[in-house]
Design a protein around this motif. Structure first.
Motif, PDB file in Angstrom:
ATOM      1  N   VAL B  13      19.666  41.737  64.231  1.00  0.00           N
ATOM      2  CA  VAL B  13      19.301  42.190  65.570  1.00  0.00           C
ATOM      3  C   VAL B  13      17.981  41.524  65.958  1.00  0.00           C
ATOM      4  N   ALA B  14      17.817  41.299  67.229  1.00  0.00           N
ATOM      5  CA  ALA B  14      16.567  40.712  67.721  1.00  0.00           C
ATOM      6  C   ALA B  14      15.521  41.796  67.907  1.00  0.00           C
ATOM      7  N   GLU B  15      14.285  41.434  67.652  1.00  0.00           N
ATOM      8  CA  GLU B  15      13.190  42.387  67.828  1.00  0.00           C
ATOM      9  C   GLU B  15      13.191  42.931  69.251  1.00  0.00           C
ATOM     10  N   GLY B  16      13.009  44.236  69.351  1.00  0.00           N
ATOM     11  CA  GLY B  16      12.992  44.879  70.654  1.00  0.00           C
ATOM     12  C   GLY B  16      14.341  45.434  71.087  1.00  0.00           C
ATOM     13  N   ASN B  17      15.405  44.961  70.453  1.00  0.00           N
ATOM     14  CA  ASN B  17      16.740  45.466  70.783  1.00  0.00           C
ATOM     15  C   ASN B  17      17.050  46.721  69.986  1.00  0.00           C
ATOM     16  N   PRO B  18      17.990  47.515  70.470  1.00  0.00           N
ATOM     17  CA  PRO B  18      18.391  48.690  69.685  1.00  0.00           C
ATOM     18  C   PRO B  18      19.189  48.264  68.454  1.00  0.00           C
ATOM     19  N   LEU B  19      19.094  49.070  67.415  1.00  0.00           N
ATOM     20  CA  LEU B  19      19.845  48.754  66.204  1.00  0.00           C
ATOM     21  C   LEU B  19      20.679  49.957  65.779  1.00  0.00           C
ATOM     22  N   THR B  20      21.802  49.649  65.143  1.00  0.00           N
ATOM     23  CA  THR B  20      22.662  50.673  64.550  1.00  0.00           C
ATOM     24  C   THR B  20      23.116  50.188  63.197  1.00  0.00           C
ATOM     25  N   VAL B  21      22.975  51.039  62.206  1.00  0.00           N
ATOM     26  CA  VAL B  21      23.504  50.765  60.861  1.00  0.00           C
ATOM     27  C   VAL B  21      24.528  51.852  60.581  1.00  0.00           C
ATOM     28  N   LYS B  22      25.754  51.437  60.287  1.00  0.00           N
ATOM     29  CA  LYS B  22      26.859  52.379  60.245  1.00  0.00           C
ATOM     30  C   LYS B  22      27.061  53.006  58.865  1.00  0.00           C
ATOM     31  N   CYS B  23      27.528  54.239  58.901  1.00  0.00           N
ATOM     32  CA  CYS B  23      27.847  54.958  57.674  1.00  0.00           C
ATOM     33  C   CYS B  23      28.967  55.941  57.970  1.00  0.00           C
ATOM     34  N   THR B  24      29.978  55.965  57.130  1.00  0.00           N
ATOM     35  CA  THR B  24      31.006  56.996  57.200  1.00  0.00           C
ATOM     36  C   THR B  24      31.074  57.687  55.851  1.00  0.00           C
ATOM     37  N   TYR B  25      31.529  58.915  55.878  1.00  0.00           N
ATOM     38  CA  TYR B  25      31.526  59.689  54.647  1.00  0.00           C
ATOM     39  C   TYR B  25      32.875  60.364  54.431  1.00  0.00           C
ATOM     40  N   SER B  26      33.085  60.745  53.206  1.00  0.00           N
ATOM     41  CA  SER B  26      34.290  61.495  52.862  1.00  0.00           C
ATOM     42  C   SER B  26      33.884  62.561  51.867  1.00  0.00           C
ATOM     43  N   PRO B  79      15.860  52.805  68.777  1.00  0.00           N
ATOM     44  CA  PRO B  79      15.958  52.248  70.137  1.00  0.00           C
ATOM     45  C   PRO B  79      15.417  50.824  70.258  1.00  0.00           C
ATOM     46  N   SER B  80      14.387  50.509  69.471  1.00  0.00           N
ATOM     47  CA  SER B  80      13.750  49.197  69.602  1.00  0.00           C
ATOM     48  C   SER B  80      13.340  48.701  68.211  1.00  0.00           C
ATOM     49  N   ALA B  81      14.016  47.685  67.736  1.00  0.00           N
ATOM     50  CA  ALA B  81      13.789  47.221  66.360  1.00  0.00           C
ATOM     51  C   ALA B  81      12.492  46.419  66.241  1.00  0.00           C
ATOM     52  N   ILE B 105      25.232  60.440  46.056  1.00  0.00           N
ATOM     53  CA  ILE B 105      26.193  59.345  45.978  1.00  0.00           C
ATOM     54  C   ILE B 105      25.810  58.376  47.082  1.00  0.00           C
ATOM     55  N   PHE B 106      25.451  57.169  46.688  1.00  0.00           N
ATOM     56  CA  PHE B 106      24.948  56.194  47.648  1.00  0.00           C
ATOM     57  C   PHE B 106      26.045  55.250  48.125  1.00  0.00           C
ATOM     58  N   GLY B 107      25.905  54.815  49.371  1.00  0.00           N
ATOM     59  CA  GLY B 107      26.720  53.719  49.866  1.00  0.00           C
ATOM     60  C   GLY B 107      26.242  52.411  49.256  1.00  0.00           C
ATOM     61  N   GLN B 108      26.912  51.343  49.603  1.00  0.00           N
ATOM     62  CA  GLN B 108      26.625  50.056  48.981  1.00  0.00           C
ATOM     63  C   GLN B 108      25.428  49.344  49.593  1.00  0.00           C
ATOM     64  N   GLY B 109      24.887  49.918  50.651  1.00  0.00           N
ATOM     65  CA  GLY B 109      23.690  49.340  51.252  1.00  0.00           C
ATOM     66  C   GLY B 109      24.017  48.344  52.354  1.00  0.00           C
ATOM     67  N   THR B 110      23.160  48.321  53.368  1.00  0.00           N
ATOM     68  CA  THR B 110      23.263  47.361  54.468  1.00  0.00           C
ATOM     69  C   THR B 110      21.910  46.699  54.647  1.00  0.00           C
ATOM     70  N   THR B 111      21.909  45.384  54.619  1.00  0.00           N
ATOM     71  CA  THR B 111      20.673  44.643  54.856  1.00  0.00           C
ATOM     72  C   THR B 111      20.465  44.490  56.352  1.00  0.00           C
ATOM     73  N   LEU B 112      19.334  44.966  56.813  1.00  0.00           N
ATOM     74  CA  LEU B 112      18.978  44.819  58.230  1.00  0.00           C
ATOM     75  C   LEU B 112      18.006  43.666  58.359  1.00  0.00           C
ATOM     76  N   GLN B 113      18.350  42.711  59.199  1.00  0.00           N
ATOM     77  CA  GLN B 113      17.494  41.564  59.454  1.00  0.00           C
ATOM     78  C   GLN B 113      17.103  41.604  60.928  1.00  0.00           C
ATOM     79  N   VAL B 114      15.811  41.776  61.187  1.00  0.00           N
ATOM     80  CA  VAL B 114      15.320  41.783  62.566  1.00  0.00           C
ATOM     81  C   VAL B 114      14.568  40.489  62.802  1.00  0.00           C
ATOM     82  N   LYS B 115      15.019  39.727  63.786  1.00  0.00           N
ATOM     83  CA  LYS B 115      14.416  38.421  64.025  1.00  0.00           C
ATOM     84  C   LYS B 115      13.491  38.483  65.242  1.00  0.00           C
ATOM     85  N   PRO B 116      12.363  37.760  65.145  1.00  0.00           N
ATOM     86  CA  PRO B 116      11.395  37.814  66.251  1.00  0.00           C
ATOM     87  C   PRO B 116      11.948  37.189  67.522  1.00  0.00           C
TER      88      PRO B 116
END
Lengths: 110, 116
Positions: B13-26, B79-81, B105-116
């Motif tokens: 995601v670009a800096e200043g943009n909103p970000l979402t990292v998804k997770c579902t559970y069972s 709202p703003s990365a 119990i952890f998920g496998q992880g998501t790498t968030l990369q915020v670019k300037p």
């Protein structure tokens, strides 16, 4: 004033050796844990102690032996190290549904 | 079996943009859900949790997460990365079969990369 501290940060050793990782927390928590993070960053609980008593042992090989001399310390001793033991080991303590992690010990078995 | 899934290995995601990292559970029953963040060469840090109550949970560093029971999701949002948000994010669920509150119990992880 680190809350959960573990030593050493890095541990490089040969197969077959025995090694220990130490952990201390100054948060006054009753419960402490060891988690293992593999090379794909997957995290899994290994052990949990509550007030010096073992309460979780997650099918970890018996080469791994945790020891808790008091509720502020939880050490991990590993016998006969194997290549597959290479990972990052995290100590943690908990309070009010929150886990507080140490910064990890990166174990490399050659 | 109880589990969490993070369907994205990486989110850019670009800096200043909103970000979402998804997770579902069972899980069976009411879930206890968490988000943790891991910066390079550091341990995980707690961000927020959902136990009960308002579906929108606010946490550290301006993050929030929305519990959606019908979709069995608990997505992390901001709202703003910031570039400094770049890290590895873990969703987790408490193992309700254990009385131990720290057994997650952890998920496998998501790498968030915020670019300037």
């Amino acid at each position: 004033d680190t809350a959960v501290s573990q030593t050493p940060k890095y541990l490089v050793t040969q197969m077959g050796n025995d090694k220990s990782i130490k952990c201390e927390q100054n948060l006054g928590h009753d419960t402490m844990y060891w988690y293992k993070q593999d090379s794909k960053k997957f995290l899994k609980i290994m052990f949990s102690y509550n007030n010096k008593e073992l309460i979780i042992n997650e099918t970890v090989p018996n080469r791994f032996s945790p020891k808790s001399p008091d509720k502020a310390h939880l050490n991990l001793h590993i016998n006969s190290l194997e290549l597959g033991d290479s990972a990052v080991y995290f100590c943690a303590s908990s309070s009010n549904e929150k886990l507080f992690f140490g910064s990890g010990t990166q174990l490399s078995v050659l | 079996a109880q589990s969490v899934a993070q369907p994205e290995d990486q989110v850019n995601v670009a800096e200043g943009n909103p970000l979402t990292v998804k997770c579902t559970y069972s899980v069976s029953g009411n879930p206890y859900l968490f988000w943790y963040v891991q910066y390079p060469n550091r341990g995980l840090q707690f961000l927020l949790k959902y136990i009960t109550g308002d579906n929108l949970v606010k946490g550290s560093y301006g993050f929030e997460a929305e519990f959606n029971k019908s979709q069995t999701s608990f997505h992390l949002k901001k709202p703003s990365a910031l570039v400094s948000d770049s890290a590895l994010y873990f969703c987790a669920v408490r193992d309700i079969l254990s009385s131990n509150t720290g057994k997650l119990i952890f998920g496998q992880g998501t790498t968030l990369q915020v670019k300037p």
